[in-house]
Design a protein around this motif. Structure first.
Motif: not given
Length: 202
Positions: A63-92
């Protein structure tokens, strides 16, 4: 002796797995993939706090800042897109629920009715407060104190909860509601109604 040596080497090779004291899932994936099991237990924040208190080194790694930013950079594009879609759905969904609630409140009328009971005796009946998030019992108590009169919550023959205040105080009640609960109730949502007792012929 050889047997003991074999056992100790096997123990050295075995991976030590930490299990969360909150959700009982391991805080990290054994193959060090980019997610923590605790995130799927529904108590992620509590799990994170438990890990910080009980396994500071593992907490730092995950959970350190380094670990979190490292984890985000390693996420695949499809996972990021899915996460963004989920967030948008919840918001809507939240925005739609808010709009429905606002629409319902805008259409909901509060009726303040002056009801004639006997000759020259009146009561004031208020309905529709609960739609605007007000508690009938609380408001009834406040009205009783404000006008130094009897005020109670009853049910109408139709089964609707209403506040009955002794006396003809309909206009005063309207002014008081706008003064005290003006943020919750728009003036256009309050209706003053006069309900005269029908005269019996005879």
């Amino acid at each position: 002796m050889a047997e003991v040596a074999q056992n100790s080497s096997a123990e050295v090779q075995a991976k030590q797995v930490v299990y969360c004291g909150v959700c009982t899932l391991p805080p990290e994936h054994i193959n060090s993939e980019v997610f923590q099991y605790c995130e799927f237990g529904g108590t992620a924040k509590k799990c994170e706090e438990w890990l910080k208190d009980n396994h500071a080194d593992l907490y730092q790694r995950l959970y350190s800042e380094e670990a979190l930013s490292s984890n985000l950079s390693e996420l695949s594009v499809s996972v990021r897109e899915r996460a963004a879609k989920d967030a948008a759905k919840k918001e809507a969904k939240a925005a739609a629920a808010e709009a429905r609630d606002a629409e319902r409140k805008a259409a909901a009328k509060i009726q303040i009715k002056r009801v004639e009971r006997n000759k020259r005796k009146h009561v004031t009946v208020i309905t529709g407060l609960e739609v605007h998030g007000l508690e009938n019992k609380k408001v009834a108590k406040e009205l009783g104190k404000k006008f130094a009169t009897g005020s109670s919550v009853t049910k109408s023959p139709a089964g609707v909860e209403e506040i009955t205040v002794q006396g003809d105080v309909s206009e005063d009640v309207q002014e008081w509601l706008l003064e005290v609960y003006g943020k919750e109730i728009p003036e256009s949502n309050i209706e003053l109604v006069e309900d005269k007792k029908k005269k019996t012929s005879g």
